[in-house]
Design a protein around this motif. Sequence first.
Motif, PDB file in Angstrom:
ATOM      1  N   THR A  72      -5.337  -5.215 -19.021  1.00 30.15           N
ATOM      2  CA  THR A  72      -4.414  -5.722 -17.883  1.00 30.15           C
ATOM      3  C   THR A  72      -4.446  -7.072 -17.704  1.00 30.15           C
ATOM      4  O   THR A  72      -3.630  -7.654 -17.035  1.00 30.15           O
ATOM      5  CB  THR A  72      -5.266  -5.035 -16.609  1.00 30.15           C
TER       6      THR A  72
ATOM      7  N   GLU B 283      -1.390  -9.670 -16.892  1.00 29.45           N
ATOM      8  CA  GLU B 283      -1.402 -10.418 -15.565  1.00 29.45           C
ATOM      9  C   GLU B 283      -1.247 -11.797 -16.064  1.00 29.45           C
ATOM     10  O   GLU B 283      -0.889 -12.776 -15.618  1.00 29.45           O
ATOM     11  CB  GLU B 283      -2.521 -10.212 -14.970  1.00 29.45           C
TER      12      GLU B 283
ATOM     13  N   GLU C 153       2.508 -12.204 -16.633  1.00 35.16           N
ATOM     14  CA  GLU C 153       3.071 -12.547 -15.433  1.00 35.16           C
ATOM     15  C   GLU C 153       2.874 -13.864 -14.499  1.00 35.16           C
ATOM     16  O   GLU C 153       3.931 -14.485 -14.184  1.00 35.16           O
ATOM     17  CB  GLU C 153       2.510 -11.228 -14.408  1.00 35.16           C
TER      18      GLU C 153
ATOM     19  N   ASP D 225       0.959 -10.873  -8.743  1.00 36.23           N
ATOM     20  CA  ASP D 225       1.228  -9.956  -7.321  1.00 36.23           C
ATOM     21  C   ASP D 225       0.213  -9.297  -6.841  1.00 36.23           C
ATOM     22  O   ASP D 225      -0.138  -9.183  -5.807  1.00 36.23           O
ATOM     23  CB  ASP D 225       2.511  -9.277  -7.679  1.00 36.23           C
ATOM     24  N   ARG D 226      -0.656  -8.642  -7.879  1.00 33.30           N
ATOM     25  CA  ARG D 226      -1.707  -7.803  -7.388  1.00 33.30           C
ATOM     26  C   ARG D 226      -2.781  -8.750  -6.890  1.00 33.30           C
ATOM     27  O   ARG D 226      -3.778  -8.000  -6.046  1.00 33.30           O
ATOM     28  CB  ARG D 226      -2.155  -6.959  -8.422  1.00 33.30           C
ATOM     29  N   LEU D 227      -3.007  -9.971  -7.125  1.00 30.18           N
ATOM     30  CA  LEU D 227      -3.954 -10.834  -6.641  1.00 30.18           C
ATOM     31  C   LEU D 227      -3.678 -11.626  -5.439  1.00 30.18           C
ATOM     32  O   LEU D 227      -4.404 -12.556  -5.077  1.00 30.18           O
ATOM     33  CB  LEU D 227      -4.622 -11.855  -7.636  1.00 30.18           C
ATOM     34  N   LYS D 228      -2.386 -11.481  -4.819  1.00 28.91           N
ATOM     35  CA  LYS D 228      -2.040 -12.237  -3.665  1.00 28.91           C
ATOM     36  C   LYS D 228      -2.630 -11.725  -2.386  1.00 28.91           C
ATOM     37  O   LYS D 228      -3.361 -10.694  -2.345  1.00 28.91           O
ATOM     38  CB  LYS D 228      -0.546 -11.925  -3.505  1.00 28.91           C
TER      39      LYS D 228
ATOM     40  N   LYS E 211       8.745  -9.680 -11.861  1.00 27.72           N
ATOM     41  CA  LYS E 211       7.833  -8.631 -11.950  1.00 27.72           C
ATOM     42  C   LYS E 211       8.213  -7.377 -11.956  1.00 27.72           C
ATOM     43  O   LYS E 211       7.751  -6.346 -12.593  1.00 27.72           O
ATOM     44  CB  LYS E 211       7.031  -8.930 -10.565  1.00 27.72           C
TER      45      LYS E 211
ATOM     46  N   SER F 193       3.381  -1.316 -13.845  1.00 27.83           N
ATOM     47  CA  SER F 193       1.939  -1.157 -13.702  1.00 27.83           C
ATOM     48  C   SER F 193       2.253   0.357 -13.046  1.00 27.83           C
ATOM     49  O   SER F 193       2.964   0.989 -12.864  1.00 27.83           O
ATOM     50  CB  SER F 193       1.493  -2.041 -12.479  1.00 27.83           C
TER      51      SER F 193
ATOM     52  N   GLU G 226       1.178   1.569 -10.120  1.00 27.65           N
ATOM     53  CA  GLU G 226       1.717   1.627  -9.045  1.00 27.65           C
ATOM     54  C   GLU G 226       3.182   1.623  -8.961  1.00 27.65           C
ATOM     55  O   GLU G 226       3.789   2.398  -8.302  1.00 27.65           O
ATOM     56  CB  GLU G 226       1.170   0.240  -8.088  1.00 27.65           C
TER      57      GLU G 226
ATOM     58  N   ARG H 187       8.974   0.989  -0.560  1.00 31.06           N
ATOM     59  CA  ARG H 187       8.313   0.464  -1.797  1.00 31.06           C
ATOM     60  C   ARG H 187       9.357   0.895  -2.873  1.00 31.06           C
ATOM     61  O   ARG H 187       9.672   0.125  -3.889  1.00 31.06           O
ATOM     62  CB  ARG H 187       6.989   0.895  -2.127  1.00 31.06           C
TER      63      ARG H 187
END
Length: 955
Positions: free
Chosen positions: A42, A46, A49, A57-60, A150, A156, A158, A173
């Motif tokens: 992963t 990332e 990305e 985006d996941r860590l925002k 993204k 991903s 999700e 979503r």
Amino acid sequence: MTRGVRLSSLTVGAFRGIGEVLEFDLRAPLTLVFAPNGTGKTTMCEAAEWLLTGQVDRLKDKKDFDAKVLRSKFTGPEHKPHVAANVRVGGKAYQLSRIAEGSQSPAAFEIDGLAVPQRPNDLLALLAPAAAANEAHHLTAISLRQRWLKGTRFLSAEALAALVDTDDETIERRTQVFADLLGIRHLLDAERQFEKYAAELSSRLRAQVQLTQQRSAEADAIEKELDRNMSLATTVASAIGEAAQAEVLLKPTPADMPPSNSPFPDRLEALTALQRRGRHENERRRKALSAVEVRRSSRAALEQAVAAAKATELELDAELAEMGKNGQAAAAKVAASETERQSVTAASQALAAAGDRLARRGAAMLSIIHRAPVFDPVPVTLGALRAGLPETGWTIEARADRRALLTALSAGLEQADREAERLRLLDVEREAASTATISEAAFAALRAEAADAERRAITANQQRDAAAAPLSRLQSAARDLLAHDHGHAASSCPVCAHDWETADALRAAIAAALATIPELASQAEALAQAATEAARIATEKLKTAQAANARLATLDRERAALADAAERRALSLQNAGLPASVSAGELGLQRARLDIADAFAALNEEIAMARPMVPADAAQLLPDQAPLSDLVERVLAQIGARDHVLQLQLAGLARDSEDATTLRDRLRAEYAGIQQRLRDCREQLAAKGSELAELQALWDVAAPEQSWSEAAFAQLKTELKNEQEKLAHAEAHIEAARAAWTAETRRAQLTALRAAMEPALEQQARMTARIAAATRAQAMFQDTYTTISKRQVQDLAKVVNPLFARMHANRVYDRINLGEGSEFLHWLAHAGDAQLDPGKDFSQGQRQDLALALFLARARSLGGTFFLDEPVAHLDDLNRVGLLDILRATVLEESRSVNLVITTSSRSLARHLIEKFAGIDTVETAGGLVRPLSVIELDGNSRSGVELKNIYPLN
């Protein structure tokens, strides 16, 4: 020309779970990154990305992104997260890199060996030109292009679920994911922005309408109030006139009023406050005067009662003081009598105790005298005892030293008997031991003999050991020679060709020599054993002689020690003045004399202690001529006579104490009676005084700084009534002024409200028009988004159905169709006549098959590099095989435009992929001919370090 954004390599360092720099070769159309969980799969996705979009985006944190979250926890602060890649966009190659420096961390292109920073919007416009309109604001364009990259380049878990979920909670979503996937997110965002703008304006409009309604209602209420209560005659002039009349009545000081240029309401409030203070003060004084009027008839009686009580208090104080002095004197007399009685009682008790001790000491001394045969005859008087026993004149220390010496001598006498017996035995043992000893010359000869025998034994053993090894080697060589054989004449044998003429003659000579070797060895061993035995015997003789001489020396030392002890004992008896032949019994009599002397000394000590208690002289208490026979009775008689005198004295003291106590108690009772009368008097004085003080305090409130009199009371009553009427007139003028001023103020307020409502109504009309325009724009963008997305999704469905059919091994559904109307994103599956909802009726694996088909269909239409993170987690073995077929077909059909990077933790998936592509040599890509599959294995973890290994193809 290459479609989309294609990465041929990726370099990652100091980025989250990857510490050391790793270089990923992504040239193959399909790259599989295989690793256990927590190894960096992963992290690699990332990193790509972040390189392309400038964020993960996941860590925002809500809408913000801070590059500090990208730092590896296990590398030093000097190592900054960095990612680089060889990128091909529109047929042109770039070297793109990004280093985490600050919150922006801009990307850079390498041009002529230099890193040239790129503005975020410029880079994103190159990578995703269709994701936002050219005229869009740069911040909006950046956000749209970041989300498009993204959504279309990275799949991903999700996003995979959102592609097929149909529940109401995830519909928003799913809409966003499809908008990103189809490249029309700007249309969706525009619709959402207009919807948000219309909602915000509607909220503000409702607040404006509510405020306008409140103002209108307030204006209507003011009009009704003016029509009902106030006439046009109530003007500012009338208000000022009424206030002036109030000032005439209240007569304010300059300190009571504000400056003359102050607003009229301030002057009116000052007059109101002054009137209220005056009214409050008038009410307080009238209330106090009323209370005085009720109780003024009792004032004279109260004053007389207070004066009488004060006089009585003075008389009782003097009487109480005199009674206190008499009581103290009586109490002192009682205390003195009791103290004397206690002193006499203590003397009587001490005298009795001294008599007991004297009797015990005398009886103890007599007991020792009669028990031990020290005197012959026994002394009759104390003087005779003292003369016959000089030890009584010694000090305590001298007697203690003498006693210790006698004890030691007694122990020495017992030891002397044992030592004499031991001397006798020592003489016998010495006589026997002296026969076994030898002279010094004989002893030296034995030592020389033992040393010589030891040397001979050592020499014999050395000779035996020296001969044993050569003889052994000789035996071994001879046996080898005897075993030697050959197939030719002995004369030609290099071993046998010597002067023995024949080999048999040589063997016979060797055998004869071998026969003598055991005898030689036996002789050497016998000589060595004989020498060793001789040395042992000589040594034993020497040790025996040494032990005999040592035993005789030990006996001599012990005998000398016993003789020395006997000599010291005789010297001690001589120093003690005792004969050397003294016996144990004689020493016992010496100790008995000391016991009698100690008892006599203790008796004398008790006599000295009893001397102050008996008025007679100590010599009269126990004189030298006192007979020993009635010693105890004499002491008790004298003690008893003195105790009788003390008892008579105690009886007299008891009578005096009783009389003094009776007098003291009578005085105490009289003192208590006077105290009670004084308390009663003071209570009466306090009650009457309090009542009089309360009455005076009321008068002081009603008439401050004025003395009491009936005339003053009548005059004050009239003044307070007149003041009350004046304050009432002033209050009426103030209220009239306030009413006139309030009417004028309300008219001005009504005018202001009517004037303020006009621009508010105009603003509401403008807001209503803007809301209508925003609603129309929202509907237009929604129609455009729906039309374009529906058309693109329909085209996408044409590719999804064959992909899903080939991927889904256990075929249940015939086709996948779109939903109807506005629910076109609601996918439907058809199985014969049955229609099913994938979000509800599909298994987890079937839903994942459909989502992968959607993503791969969009990837084939866009082209470029796509990252799929763990896309097969819920697929069974058959569906995985179907996915492998899809991947193989995608690579063969789209190798020039599509590049897939897939991560997995399944070793079997890696093995099956290798088997699928094993028969394919190379395929055509934008960069030339390459192998279609590349399998990379990661090993380790973020703490120990991650290693990269290319496991397929091996070259």
